[in-house]
Design an enzyme around this catalytic site. Structure first.
Site, PDB file in Angstrom:
ATOM      1  CD  GLU B 195       6.617   7.232  -0.877  1.00 40.18           C
ATOM      2  OE1 GLU B 195       7.336   7.737  -1.754  1.00 40.18           O
ATOM      3  OE2 GLU B 195       6.905   6.183  -0.291  1.00 40.18           O
ATOM      4  CG  ASN B 279       8.455   2.644  -0.521  1.00 40.69           C
ATOM      5  OD1 ASN B 279       9.137   3.466  -1.119  1.00 40.69           O
ATOM      6  ND2 ASN B 279       7.149   2.769  -0.407  1.00 40.69           N
ATOM      7  CG  ASP B 321       9.249   4.727   3.125  1.00 41.41           C
ATOM      8  OD1 ASP B 321       9.296   4.187   2.006  1.00 41.41           O
ATOM      9  OD2 ASP B 321       9.492   5.935   3.297  1.00 41.41           O
TER      10      ASP B 321
END
Lengths: 174, 601
Positions: B195, B279, B321
């Site tokens: 992230e 991801n 995701d």
């Protein structure tokens, strides 16, 4: 006599609660007093929300909802409700004012002791947050005052032109 | 003469090196077969989380009771499980990543404690709480992978630091949450920060001195990914040159994600290690056109060189995701009359995959939650141009909907049908026991800017239970040969605890409310439950000490489960018609790391 006193007290408490509700948050009375290019301001000039009877929210509340659930909810939980490791911001804004909010978001804060390790990072250099501080504040202010529930705002005012311009300047157009 | 001498010297040094490697490997290979101990995160190289201990059986597990407990002194979410080597238990905590050595022969006294000094600025760079998934053991050392990516080898007897290396840079959002894994003479370290635009990698360090041996990235030039364009295969075909960059726009692969924080497995015979990549960054698929290889991919790498033997990308061009980091479980089973060496993987995307672990051939890809609705399934036709690809349904495609459009009712949610919580496999029942999430979401991608060390997300999410359902988790038994659910138990909350299967015919797992549960391996019937001090996101393990079988579980609610579920995913007063199902986890449990150990009276 005793009965009467407790009644008076109860009425006074109820009144206080009502008054308190009307000016419930850390920035004072959230009622919108003026408007500039689609941004609503309270009587003290702090950004605030404007939610119409049919549920239509101002652009900032809507935008704040989106930005919150991208940048903030990973720690602070859905809808400002908090998580096992970060406070519920809908509660924080009940006592924190606009200036302090901007300061904490921009510079971060640390609360590290033997019993907890809470660290909020500085988002001042993160355009995805820094360009949307008012949006986040307005959304969370609406949550703090229960003006908006745990829902995605269904109806919203149009994106103000001045907002689009400012956004493009801040985040940069690709 | 000189040349011959040189040759002889080279040969002998190679031989010595090989002998050293063999001994480290042999010790661990031998120990992982001893059911009395639990010497690596999943119990064995194959990642099965299976124990042949059978003192506790389906018949007597109802009499289980608490033998002893231990508070970790740390409040945040506790994932992973302790190790038991000989008479010592090694227990880790969430940040600040304390390691305790508990003397099982001496009233579980603290033999030593190691607490690293870490800059607390790493805390907010960790997505989703400050979890740590445990330690590894080899060669008389305990390996700890700290939040700040420091890898430290501790003397197992004294807790003294033997060596220490830094694997990444938290200033760029690189953090450590995964357990180290020791295969042969190397400790393999992953990285977190998908992230934050981190480029994922796995790195092998020499267990003797911490010297870096190899690093394989998830994307980038072939020399970074450790790919041989002619020999590395994807679904049986060579991947060709520049496969780690040619499905990315420009230099986006440099912040491409594909982090590697799951549980790795190892096939000593094939000399291959297996893991999945996460991801691609950002969560806004519009900003990164292409398949984004090799994010969302199962990797098979040679343990000695890191060279990639085969890859399989499960979710090309992720739009939801659906990290591919979940564990790869190795089993030997017969499919269609043929004995096969298999790899089974329960992906975040809701599909349970079974592959041939030697060749990478795809054998089974089926939904392990019937609610999965983003795909109609994987193309299994070898002659098709879309062979091995999932067919994405338009209604669930956040890429086709585009930026600033809220796509509703996608199942599973970004949490996945399963997250890191590892499944178990029993070779006796030939079933996988899988802790799952039963949650759907709305997903709206939008434009974001990359800033080093800052979140790089680019999507707004809201999560909720599937329409018309009142539970948010299931604990299922899965047949990996056929891709079918054999039985399924409903759980009120996501099952975020690693399972344990045993020869006693009992399967154990924990729940977010804090229950340790024992169920019948054949039927799923609940046989025992006990409410531990806090919600469970740790993994169940077992060991034997002094002739007695023990079952141990770490409690301490938190992790990603602590984000949404703590407050309740949706408003319980919003009139969704469900009773109790949407209640907040905070009504059931509170923070606090503790170990609870069970045995028969």
């Amino acid at each position: 006599m005793l009965v009467r006193i407790s009644c008076v007290l109860a009425i006074a408490l109820a009144l206080a609660a009502e008054v308190g509700f009307a000016q419930a948050d850390g920035s004072g009375d959230p009622a919108a007093a003026s408007q500039e290019d689609g941004k609503y301001l309270d009587k003290d000039g702090n950004p605030t929300y404007k939610i119409q009877a049919d549920g239509t929210v101002d652009w900032y509340t809507y935008s704040g909802y989106r930005r919150y659930h991208s940048e903030c909810h990973v720690c602070h939980g859905p809808d400002g409700e908090g998580s096992t490791y970060a406070p519920a911001l809908k509660n924080s804004l009940k006592t924190m004012n606009y200036g302090d909010f901007l300061g904490v978001v921009a510079s971060g804060r640390k609360n590290v002791s033997s019993s907890q390790e809470s660290v909020m990072p500085a988002f001042g250099s993160n355009q995805n947050v820094a360009c949307y501080m008012d949006d986040l504040f307005v959304y969370l202010r609406a949550r703090a005052n229960d003006a908006l529930g745990r829902v995605r705002p269904a109806k919203r005012e149009a994106k103000p032109e001045a907002y689009t311009k400012a956004e493009d300047t801040c985040i940069g157009k690709e | 003469m000189m040349r011959q001498l040189m040759k002889a010297m080279c040969l002998s040094s190679v031989a010595v090196f090989a002998a050293g490697a063999a001994s480290a490997n042999e010790e661990l290979a031998r120990l992982q077969k001893d059911a009395k101990q639990w010497v690596m995160p999943a119990g064995d190289f194959a990642n099965t989380r299976f124990s042949t201990l059978k003192q506790i059986t389906a018949e007597n597990v109802g009499k289980l009771q608490v033998a002893w407990t231990f508070s970790t002194g740390v409040l945040r979410g506790h994932e992973g499980n302790p190790l038991v080597i000989g008479d010592m238990m090694y227990l880790h905590t969430a940040f600040p990543n304390i390691v305790y050595a508990l003397d099982l022969k001496n009233e579980n006294k603290i033999a030593w404690k190691y607490e690293p000094k870490q800059d607390p600025n790493v805390i907010p760079v960790m997505c989703c709480d400050t979890v740590n998934r445990g330690v590894a053991y080899a060669d008389g050392k305990i390996f700890l992978h700290q939040a700040d990516t420091t890898v430290v080898a501790l003397d197992a007897k004294s807790g003294k630091v033997v060596w220490s290396v830094k694997n990444g840079d938290p200033g760029k959002g690189e953090t450590g949450t995964s357990a180290p894994h020791v295969f042969k003479d190397k400790v393999i370290i992953g990285i977190s920060g998908g992230e934050f635009g981190v480029r994922g990698s796995v790195t092998a360090y020499d267990i003797k001195d911490g010297k870096r041996v190899w690093r394989g990235y998830s994307m980038g030039p072939d020399s970074d990914v450790l790919i041989d364009p002619a020999k590395t295969t994807h679904l049986g075909k060579p991947v060709g040159p520049t496969s780690g960059t040619n499905t990315w726009q420009g230099e986006q692969w440099k912040i491409g994600g594909g982090t590697t924080w799951g549980w790795y497995s190892f096939d000593p015979e094939a000399n291959l290690m297996y893991y999945g990549t996460g991801n691609p960054s950002t969560w806004n698929p519009k900003q990164r056109p292409g398949d984004n290889r090799w994010s969302m991919t199962i990797f098979a790498r040679d343990v000695d060189t890191g060279m990639t033997k085969w890859v399989y990308q499960m979710t090309p061009h992720d739009e939801w995701d659906y990290d591919g980091v979940n564990e790869m479980i190795l089993s030997d089973q017969t499919i269609g009359g043929q004995p096969r060496k298999l790899l089974t993987h329960f992906d975040r995307n809701g599909l349970g995959y079974t592959l041939d672990r030697i060749t990478g051939e795809l054998l089974v890809a089926e939904k392990y939650d019937p609610k999965v609705n983003w795909t109609s399934g994987v193309d299994m036709n070898k002659n098709s141009p879309t062979y091995g690809r999932p067919a994405v349904l338009k209604e669930a495609s956040t890429d086709q909907a585009g930026e600033d459009v809220n796509v509703k009712n996608i199942c599973p949610a970004a949490l996945g049908t399963k997250d890191e919580q590892p499944a178990a496999y029993s070779p006796e029942t030939q079933l996988f026991y899988v802790p799952t999430n039963h949650v759907c979401m709305d997903y709206e991608p939008f434009r974001v800017r990359y800033t080093a060390g800052q979140p790089y997300v680019g999507a707004t999410l809201s999560m909720y239970p599937p329409q018309g359902e009142t539970h948010m988790g299931n604990f299922i038994a899965w047949d990996g040969k056929t891709g079918k659910i054999v039985w399924s138990n409903k759980e009120q909350f996501s099952v975020w605890s690693g399972a344990l299967a045993t020869s006693g015919g009992v399967v154990f797992y924990g729940t977010l409310e804090g229950y340790l549960k024992a169920v019948d391996a054949k039927t799923g019937k609940e046989l025992y439950k006990f409410k531990t001090p806090s919600g469970i996101i740790g993994n169940v393990m077992t060991y034997e000490q002094g002739g007695k079988q023990y079952v141990a579980i770490l409690s301490g609610v938190g992790g990603w489960a602590g984000i949404g579920l703590a407050a309740g995913l949706t408003d319980p007063t919003a009139g969704l018609g469900a009773v109790g199902g949407y209640a907040a986890l905070s009504n059931y449990t509170a923070l606090g790391g503790s170990l609870t150990v069970f045995s028969l009276p």
